[in-house]
Design a protein around this motif. Sequence first.
Motif, mmCIF file in Angstrom:
data_model
loop_
_atom_site.group_PDB
_atom_site.id
_atom_site.type_symbol
_atom_site.label_atom_id
_atom_site.label_comp_id
_atom_site.label_asym_id
_atom_site.label_seq_id
_atom_site.Cartn_x
_atom_site.Cartn_y
_atom_site.Cartn_z
ATOM 1 N N MET A 162 48.254 55.788 38.566
ATOM 2 C CA MET A 162 47.891 54.373 38.675
ATOM 3 C C MET A 162 48.735 53.699 39.755
ATOM 4 O O MET A 162 49.949 53.857 39.793
ATOM 5 N N ILE A 163 48.075 52.965 40.640
ATOM 6 C CA ILE A 163 48.757 52.150 41.643
ATOM 7 C C ILE A 163 48.478 50.692 41.294
ATOM 8 O O ILE A 163 47.315 50.282 41.227
ATOM 9 N N SER A 164 49.519 49.929 41.037
ATOM 10 C CA SER A 164 49.349 48.528 40.647
ATOM 11 C C SER A 164 49.734 47.601 41.796
ATOM 12 O O SER A 164 50.653 47.890 42.558
ATOM 13 N N THR A 165 49.006 46.512 41.902
ATOM 14 C CA THR A 165 49.246 45.560 42.990
ATOM 15 C C THR A 165 49.644 44.196 42.435
ATOM 16 O O THR A 165 49.259 43.828 41.316
ATOM 17 N N ILE A 166 50.400 43.473 43.226
ATOM 18 C CA ILE A 166 50.889 42.153 42.834
ATOM 19 C C ILE A 166 50.531 41.148 43.923
ATOM 20 O O ILE A 166 50.880 41.338 45.088
ATOM 21 N N THR A 167 49.839 40.082 43.540
ATOM 22 C CA THR A 167 49.482 39.019 44.474
ATOM 23 C C THR A 167 50.043 37.702 43.941
ATOM 24 O O THR A 167 49.581 37.203 42.913
ATOM 25 N N LEU A 168 51.039 37.177 44.623
ATOM 26 C CA LEU A 168 51.681 35.943 44.170
ATOM 27 C C LEU A 168 50.945 34.692 44.629
ATOM 28 O O LEU A 168 51.140 33.617 44.055
ATOM 29 N N ASN A 169 50.121 34.812 45.657
ATOM 30 C CA ASN A 169 49.374 33.654 46.148
ATOM 31 C C ASN A 169 47.925 34.065 46.432
ATOM 32 O O ASN A 169 47.477 34.072 47.581
ATOM 33 N N PRO A 170 47.183 34.425 45.368
ATOM 34 C CA PRO A 170 45.797 34.866 45.559
ATOM 35 C C PRO A 170 44.911 33.715 46.021
ATOM 36 O O PRO A 170 45.342 32.551 46.066
ATOM 37 N N SER A 171 43.675 34.035 46.330
ATOM 38 C CA SER A 171 42.769 33.011 46.859
ATOM 39 C C SER A 171 41.325 33.357 46.529
ATOM 40 O O SER A 171 40.994 34.496 46.201
ATOM 41 N N ILE A 172 40.500 32.347 46.632
ATOM 42 C CA ILE A 172 39.065 32.552 46.773
ATOM 43 C C ILE A 172 38.808 32.478 48.269
ATOM 44 O O ILE A 172 39.099 31.461 48.907
ATOM 45 N N ASP A 173 38.305 33.539 48.860
ATOM 46 C CA ASP A 173 37.992 33.534 50.287
ATOM 47 C C ASP A 173 36.505 33.240 50.456
ATOM 48 O O ASP A 173 35.648 34.001 49.981
#
Length: 309
Positions: free
Chosen positions: A1-12
């Motif tokens: 498993m590779i986990s990702t972290i997004t501290l400032n996600p968005s709707i693009d």
Amino acid sequence: MISTITLNPSIDQHIIVRNLVKDDANRAEAVFRYPGGKGINVSKVIRELGGHTRAYAIVGGFPGEFWKELVTKLDIPYFAASIQGDTRINTILTDLKDKSQTRISAPGPKVSENEIYRFLKNLLSVRPKPAFWALGGSLTPGMKRSTYRQFVLALQKGGVPCVLDTDDEALRLGVEASPFIIKPNEYEMERLMDRPLKSTGDYLKAARTLVDQGVRIVIVSLGKRGALFVTGKESFHVLTPKVAVKSKVGAGDSLLGGFLSGLYQKFSLKDAARLGVAASTSAVMREAPRLCLRSDIAGILRRVAIKDL
């Protein structure tokens, strides 16, 4: 498993127009909305390549709920910590007449220290632990520039190697935590080194400096010139095949997602790098929001060349 972290996600929100005329009403040919942020983009690539991933993010308000809905449609498992502020909405404008692409990125919500602390605490409690934590993107207004440094130190202390893809002071301070991998592009590398870098040799020397400081793998993405991969034992230049470019959105995230997918499958460093560049090449062949396409990879891999440095 590779986990990702997004501290400032968005709707693009990607808007396509046939011929943009300033100071006039313009009708869109098409509008696409998709979940954005470097972390979630890496998860999209890993998922497309058949790997297992889980996305972690901080979201809030109606845009945050919409972000979760869009991620669910992509069939990507996620954990989203709720905050009081609203997740940002970015705009990408493509003009079909001159083939230009303009990106307008919103700053994002204010996130309290307590909300950041709770989110990190959740990450540290994740079981089973992932093989990698991939952190990336901008920080929200008010977040300390040392936030990535704090996260990398804590997560790597927990035994999981971290991958960091960010810019400016956040990257400079993040490097102090000795992340396992960093992936600046050519301009981010210049800012990190605080000097102009012209030749491949300049970038190679700068990457080796970072390896000496404790980073295990430095990837420098050079756009159509490919990417440099530098470790304490080897360094090489992966050359990108020539293709018709339709969109550059997410090319670097595709490079990273492909490379991590290869590492997770126990590929050699060069074979993982080749997969990363193939995924990046596939991404630029597609209009956003599509990143890489799995069916492209085999054909592109045959055209990817590697030069030892």
